[in-house]
Design a protein around this motif. Structure first.
Motif: not given
Length: 688
Positions: A24, A26, A29, A244, A298
């Protein structure tokens, strides 16, 4: 709504591939997801989780690890190669040998200057990330067993490596190991049983978390190399870990299909963090039936995938705003692009698999009936042809001409065109050997309505136009947008009268070309959400576009402006239930018998939009037509509005109109997909 004879097709035995890795980004996105067939998919989490790009795989090239470095995407596979992808042209940009056998792990340092690679030969290799490539720099201390998992400390000075029965911590500067952490086999386990450390996470406070094949999530002190806490979460394997960004939450995926959440909590009520804080198991999510092989955490959700092929986005309700799209559970099962091409004049379907194509002739029914009747079959559907791809590259896109006389497909390296002839029910296939040199590969393919032209989407949003005659293919021109876009086209649709061609790319640009003047006609005003489907009306030549956020626009090509109906729709707004759908519209077509009808479909319904009826307001119900038919006639009139929804058919891959005004509905029931999966390690039993 209108009634149709429906060809209900269930012979498309499409099988999604298992999810092997994900990463992922960040900042953008975007989620990158790799499957067992080597394909890589990019999902835009800002734009309704739309699958905006797909990079096809190669036979025998299963991706084992993925990582982002800024906007660049890297992968590693068990063939021992590191690949960087060209995310503009949707193909591998270059491949570098890892020099250590099969690669099991790949991760960048926080400073994004180096890649760490875990190899079969027991080495952790450092590659320097350069502007246009990666270059081998050096090895860290060699170990006896393969390196199965890696994680950098946020400072970039230490690397933790998971192996068989142990975890090693390396000093990056010296290349030497600083700690050797032995992992327990678990109570009652035989001494001969090895423990595989499948995943490791290195936190900024030097806490190290590991997941292993003994079903344990263990918390270690990375400074002293001592075990702090053991959480036994399953009798099977803990396959993946993710943390996270603020390091307050950690998730673990298991081979029995569960995702377990841990949170860093204080023992004192009301205090967020303190010296007495520890990792506490808080929640268990059960959204998978098989191994959870890949995880991403996320800011507001847990993202998971594995053997059951489904991508699951599970919102954390304390993070997401309630009663919004962000707070809804999403399961993405099938691709957000069509794998079915319909030859509507010939009544044939072309079905696309990674390694081959199948051409089917649809069956014929006997007589007529009333709504809901199953008609007797006069002629069963027939498989006319199976066409295997050439080379190792998987098929990227394909198309069959409306007349059924041409088939084209493309991989990342070549386009192939075939001429089909039906002689007394015997299909002869002739490959067109001489193709224009400008046609090296294509991201989308489609034929004109009269089957006289082939359109191939090339680089920089350009479209190559080819003229087709009885047995040859000639270059006509290349259509290029004025915008100078670098993105490739992911949607194309020609008009029925052969006058217009509309294209769309992932930058949300829609261009309309005049096929008579062979140049650009106009550019549709840009909308913030990516187009997912579009079609040109056969009578009015209005362009209907559906976007990832569920909005619908109608644009007059001749007037170069939105139509009155489209403006009215935007002023009033679409119904809230329509906007809350969690799968994008995949196809737009029209009803030749009623020019006011627009047919749309997603994975779970198809809808007839009747432009002659008033639009629904927020108080109206978006009834399934079966429910509406059960109401008395006088009550039914109260619910009459433009959106007629049918949910009779489920897990739709294609809905298209044939020239005889019958409807083709291609379904792929999820139960049939699940039946082809291997048996899960744990099966739910009654009262357990």
């Amino acid at each position: 709504m209108g009634e149709f004879n429906v060809h209900r097709v269930r012979f498309f035995e499409y099988m999604p591939s298992a999810i092997r890795a994900m990463a992922f980004n960040a900042h953008s996105q975007r989620l990158a997801l790799a499957r067992a067939d080597g394909s890589v998919e990019i999902f835009n989490f800002v734009d309704s989780y739309f699958q905006e790009k797909v990079l096809p795989g190669r036979e025998g090239k299963s991706v084992e690890a993925l990582c982002w470095v800024g906007a660049r995407l890297f992968s590693a596979c068990l063939s021992g190669e590191i690949t960087e992808y060209d995310l503009v042209n949707l193909k591998p940009q270059y491949t570098v040998d890892g020099y250590g056998g099969p690669i099991w792990a790949l991760t960048p340092n926080p400073q994004e200057t180096h890649l760490a690679v875990g190899c079969e030969d027991g080495t952790v290799k450092l590659f320097e990330i350069k502007e246009e490539s990666v270059q081998f720099e050096r090895n860290l201390d060699r170990q006896k067993g393969r390196i199965l998992s890696l994680c950098w400390h946020p400072s970039g000075t230490l690397i933790a490596a998971g192996m068989m029965d142990m975890i090693r911590i390396f000093n990056v500067k010296s290349g030497n190991g600083t700690h050797r952490l032995l992992v327990e086999r678990g109570a009652g386990a035989p001494k001969s049983r090895e423990v595989v450390v499948w995943s490791v996470v290195f936190l900024s406070d030097h806490t190290l978390v590991s997941g292993d094949s003994a079903g344990k999530v263990q918390v270690w002190d990375g400074r002293t190399g001592t075990l702090v806490r053991t959480h036994l979460v399953t009798k099977w394997d803990v396959m993946a870990l993710a943390v996270s960004q603020d390091e307050s939450s950690l998730i673990a995926g298991t081979s029995e299909g569960t995702v377990v959440q841990f949170q860093f909590l204080s023992a004192v009520m009301g205090r967020s963090h303190g010296d007495d804080s520890e990792w506490v198991r808080t929640r268990t999510f059960k959204n998978h039936t098989h191994d959870v092989r890949a995880l991403a955490h996320t800011a507001i959700a847990v993202v998971s995938g594995g053997m059951d092929t489904q991508l699951v986005v599970r919102p954390l309700l304390e993070k997401a705003e309630k009663n919004t799209q962000e707070s809804a559970l999403r399961k993405i099962v099938f691709p957000h692009r069509s794998l079915v091409s319909c030859g509507k004049k010939a009544g044939v379907l072309l079905l696309q698999f990674p390694g081959h194509l199948e051409l089917w002739r649809l069956g014929e029914s006997q007589g007529n009936g009333k709504h809901g009747d199953r008609l007797l079959v006069k002629r069963k559907p027939e498989k006319l042809l199976q066409l295997k791809r050439k080379g190792e590259d998987n098929i990227f896109c394909s198309a069959v001409s409306p007349c059924g006389g041409w088939i084209a497909y493309s991989t990342v390296s070549a386009v192939r065109l075939y001429r089909l002839q039906d002689q007394n029910n015997n299909i002869t296939v002739t490959r067109i050997l001489k193709l224009p040199k400008v046609l090296s590969s294509a991201n989308q393919l489609c034929f004109s309505a009269d089957s006289s032209k082939l359109f191939a989407a090339s680089s920089q949003s350009s479209v190559i136009v080819l003229g087709l005659s009885q047995s040859e293919c000639k270059y006509v021109c290349t259509l290029k947008p004025k915008s100078g876009s670098m993105e490739v086209v992911h949607l194309m649709c020609p008009s029925e009268d052969g006058q217009w061609l509309a294209t769309a790319n992932s930058l949300c640009e829609i261009h309309v070309y005049s096929l008579r003047r062979l140049k650009i006609h106009c550019m549709v005003p840009m909308y913030s959400s990516c187009p997912t489907a579009m079609g040109i009306h056969p009578t009015t030549n209005n362009l209907v576009v559906a976007h990832a956020d569920a909005q619908i626009f109608e644009y007059s090509i001749t007037q170069k402006e939105y139509t009155d109906w489209s403006r009215k729709l935007q002023r009033q707004g679409l119904h809230q239930l329509w906007l809350e759908r969690d799968t994008p519209i995949m196809h737009v077509t029209f009803n030749p018998r009623n020019p006011a009808h627009i047919l749309l479909h997603d994975a779970y319904m198809f809808c007839v939009v009747d432009q002659s009826l008033p639009l629904p307001n927020q108080k109206d119900q978006l009834h399934n037509q079966l429910t509406l038919r059960s109401l008395p006639e006088q009550d039914r009139a109260c619910y009459s509005h433009a959106f007629k929804i049918c949910k009779t058919f489920q897990h739709l891959l294609c809905v298209s109109m044939l020239e005889d005004n019958s409807l083709v509905v291609v379904e792929r029931p999820l139960l049939e997909v699940n039946a082809q999966l291997p048996a899960p390690v744990r099966q739910k039993k009654f009262a357990t």
